[in-house]
Design an enzyme around this catalytic site. Structure first.
Site, PDB file in Angstrom:
ATOM      1  N   SER A  27       0.817  -1.215   0.000  1.00  0.00           N
ATOM      2  CA  SER A  27       0.000   0.000   0.000  1.00  0.00           C
ATOM      3  C   SER A  27       0.853   1.269   0.000  1.00  0.00           C
ATOM      4  CB  SER A  27      -0.904   0.021   1.224  1.00  0.00           C
ATOM      5  OG  SER A  27      -1.824  -1.035   1.156  1.00  0.00           O
TER       6      SER A  27
HETATM    7  N1  SAH Z   1      -1.742  -4.425   3.648  1.00  0.00           N
HETATM    8  C1  SAH Z   1      -0.818  -4.607   2.577  1.00  0.00           C
HETATM    9  C2  SAH Z   1      -1.481  -4.400   1.240  1.00  0.00           C
HETATM   10  C3  SAH Z   1      -1.579  -5.660   0.482  1.00  0.00           C
HETATM   11  S1  SAH Z   1      -2.553  -5.529  -1.023  1.00  0.00           S
HETATM   12  C4  SAH Z   1       0.339  -3.611   2.752  1.00  0.00           C
HETATM   13  O1  SAH Z   1       0.548  -3.112   3.831  1.00  0.00           O
HETATM   14  O2  SAH Z   1       1.081  -3.379   1.821  1.00  0.00           O
HETATM   15  C5  SAH Z   1      -4.026  -6.330  -0.516  1.00  0.00           C
HETATM   16  C6  SAH Z   1      -3.907  -7.762  -0.089  1.00  0.00           C
HETATM   17  O3  SAH Z   1      -5.224  -8.245   0.153  1.00  0.00           O
HETATM   18  C7  SAH Z   1      -3.292  -8.719  -1.103  1.00  0.00           C
HETATM   19  O4  SAH Z   1      -2.163  -9.324  -0.553  1.00  0.00           O
HETATM   20  C8  SAH Z   1      -4.398  -9.747  -1.368  1.00  0.00           C
HETATM   21  O5  SAH Z   1      -3.920 -11.060  -1.562  1.00  0.00           O
HETATM   22  C9  SAH Z   1      -5.217  -9.638  -0.096  1.00  0.00           C
HETATM   23  N2  SAH Z   1      -6.598 -10.102  -0.185  1.00  0.00           N
HETATM   24  C10 SAH Z   1      -7.496  -9.947  -1.186  1.00  0.00           C
HETATM   25  N3  SAH Z   1      -8.668 -10.527  -0.876  1.00  0.00           N
HETATM   26  C11 SAH Z   1      -8.509 -11.091   0.361  1.00  0.00           C
HETATM   27  C12 SAH Z   1      -9.357 -11.849   1.227  1.00  0.00           C
HETATM   28  N4  SAH Z   1     -10.613 -12.178   0.900  1.00  0.00           N
HETATM   29  N5  SAH Z   1      -8.856 -12.237   2.423  1.00  0.00           N
HETATM   30  C13 SAH Z   1      -7.583 -11.946   2.793  1.00  0.00           C
HETATM   31  N6  SAH Z   1      -6.738 -11.239   2.016  1.00  0.00           N
HETATM   32  C14 SAH Z   1      -7.190 -10.814   0.814  1.00  0.00           C
END
Ligand code: SAH
Length: 219
Positions: free
Chosen positions: A69
């Site tokens: 993010s």
């Molecule tokens: N929080 C992270 C951002 C990751 S992007 C950071 O700090 O950088 C969003 C993430 O959500 C991805 O890794 C994706 O695999 C996850 N995601 C999507 N749908 C999901 C679900 N239903 N349950 C858990 N994770 C999910």
């Protein structure tokens, strides 16, 4: 050799300070949020080849078509969750990715649970959090659309992937006076903050954003 390492450390420190100044210019005013972001070494969470860009205010690729993010969005969401409250309290993050935002949350509250649906990403998150001394974050490989019933209710829920509508279990697992923030929508998304007040749920709409989609099941 130690000189080269120290040199990199100083560059990293300077770019980190610059990132915090930029967040302030963009309107982030909660000093505790800024301090939490300043305390987390974002370069640990990005691929080595991208480490020199770790303190730019952009989303960066994580592998598996996912992204780490953007610091501004992390700051904005956590600031909205904290506004007017003393504590984040027991916090659930959906979509841990490589663990960056979980690390920022762990600077602000003792109880952080984070769920991720992609197994190898969760393993990265675990390794990254251990590397920066934040092994107390509780991680689970699961579909976060179901929330995390075994640890509910939560004072704070933060969703890092965009849904078409709010997954009902997340509302059910929100404590009284609890707050949930998530991006809603498909191509055009907006951050929505939901608070469980005495008289029910109160919704406010914040910034337009772009997140990867919230998907079903695990892989
Ligand atoms: N929080 C992270 C951002 C990751 S992007 C950071 O700090 O950088 C969003 C993430 O959500 C991805 O890794 C994706 O695999 C996850 N995601 C999507 N749908 C999901 C679900 N239903 N349950 C858990 N994770 C999910």
């Amino acid at each position: 050799m130690s000189g080269a390492v120290a040199g990199f450390g100083m560059t990293s420190q300077r770019t980190r300070t610059r990132m915090i100044e930029r967040l302030r210019e963009q309107g982030i005013a909660d000093e505790e949020v800024l301090a939490a972001i300043a305390a987390v070494p974002r370069h640990v969470f990005v691929e080595e080849a991208l480490a020199s860009r770790a303190y730019e205010d952009t989303a960066l690729p994580l592998g598996f078509s996912q992204t780490i993010s953007q610091p501004y969005v992390v700051a904005r969401m956590i600031e909205a969750l904290r506004a007017g409250r003393q504590q984040l309290g027991k916090t659930l993050e959906i979509g841990a990715g490589c663990g960056y935002q979980a690390a920022v949350l762990a600077q602000l509250t003792d109880e952080v649970y984070a769920v991720e649906r992609i197994g190898p990403l969760l393993a990265k998150a675990r390794a990254n959090l251990r590397a920066i001394g934040k092994s107390e974050v509780r991680l689970k490989h699961a579909d976060g659309q179901l929330g995390l019933a075994e640890a509910a209710p939560f004072d704070t829920i933060i969703v890092a992937a965009a849904a078409a509508r709010v997954p009902p279990p997340l509302l059910q697992q929100l404590a009284e006076n609890g707050r949930l923030i998530l991006p809603l929508g498909a191509s055009a998304q907006q951050l929505v903050l939901i608070e469980r007040g005495r008289e029910g749920l109160v919704e406010s709409r914040l910034d337009t954003v772009r997140f990867v989609p919230l998907l079903s099941g695990v892989q």
